[in-house]
Motif scaffolding. Structure first.
Motif, PDB file in Angstrom:
ATOM      1  N   VAL A 204       0.832  -1.202   0.000  1.00  0.00           N
ATOM      2  CA  VAL A 204       0.000   0.000   0.000  1.00  0.00           C
ATOM      3  C   VAL A 204       0.872   1.260   0.000  1.00  0.00           C
ATOM      4  CG1 VAL A 204      -1.609   1.357   1.410  1.00  0.00           C
ATOM      5  CG2 VAL A 204      -2.025  -1.079   1.022  1.00  0.00           C
ATOM      6  N   LEU A 205       1.891   1.282   0.844  1.00  0.00           N
ATOM      7  CA  LEU A 205       2.768   2.453   0.895  1.00  0.00           C
ATOM      8  C   LEU A 205       3.589   2.612  -0.380  1.00  0.00           C
ATOM      9  CD1 LEU A 205       3.929   2.295   4.613  1.00  0.00           C
ATOM     10  CD2 LEU A 205       2.303   3.882   3.573  1.00  0.00           C
ATOM     11  N   LEU A 206       3.976   1.508  -0.991  1.00  0.00           N
ATOM     12  CA  LEU A 206       4.696   1.569  -2.259  1.00  0.00           C
ATOM     13  C   LEU A 206       3.821   2.181  -3.344  1.00  0.00           C
ATOM     14  CD1 LEU A 206       7.267   0.790  -3.864  1.00  0.00           C
ATOM     15  CD2 LEU A 206       6.145  -1.388  -4.341  1.00  0.00           C
ATOM     16  N   VAL A 207       2.581   1.735  -3.438  1.00  0.00           N
ATOM     17  CA  VAL A 207       1.651   2.290  -4.430  1.00  0.00           C
ATOM     18  C   VAL A 207       1.393   3.765  -4.147  1.00  0.00           C
ATOM     19  CG1 VAL A 207      -0.722   2.170  -5.280  1.00  0.00           C
ATOM     20  CG2 VAL A 207       0.604   0.070  -4.980  1.00  0.00           C
ATOM     21  N   LEU A 208       1.202   4.117  -2.894  1.00  0.00           N
ATOM     22  CA  LEU A 208       0.980   5.514  -2.524  1.00  0.00           C
ATOM     23  C   LEU A 208       2.188   6.376  -2.914  1.00  0.00           C
ATOM     24  CD1 LEU A 208      -0.786   7.634  -1.111  1.00  0.00           C
ATOM     25  CD2 LEU A 208       0.340   6.997   1.016  1.00  0.00           C
ATOM     26  N   GLY A 209       3.381   5.877  -2.678  1.00  0.00           N
ATOM     27  CA  GLY A 209       4.583   6.616  -3.058  1.00  0.00           C
ATOM     28  C   GLY A 209       4.702   6.814  -4.556  1.00  0.00           C
TER      29      GLY A 209
END
Length: 52
Positions: free
Chosen positions: A18-23
């Motif tokens: 999730v954090l990778l996609v958000l970044g």
């Protein structure tokens, strides 16, 4: 293996994804905004030189 480590490891994997996609989404948005700003004001607009 992730299945034998319990739900904590799954949470870590999901949080990482999730954090990778958000970044990636944020980075693309910032680059788009930067290109639009430079198109309006020129490539060197906003560049500051250090005071010596």
């Amino acid at each position: 293996m992730l299945l034998s480590q319990g739900s904590g490891s799954w949470f870590s994997v999901i949080a990482f994804v999730v954090l990778l996609v958000l970044g990636i989404v944020t980075l693309r948005s910032v680059r788009k905004d930067t290109r639009a700003f430079e198109a309006r004001h020129g490539a060197d607009a906003g560049v500051q030189n250090p005071v010596t």
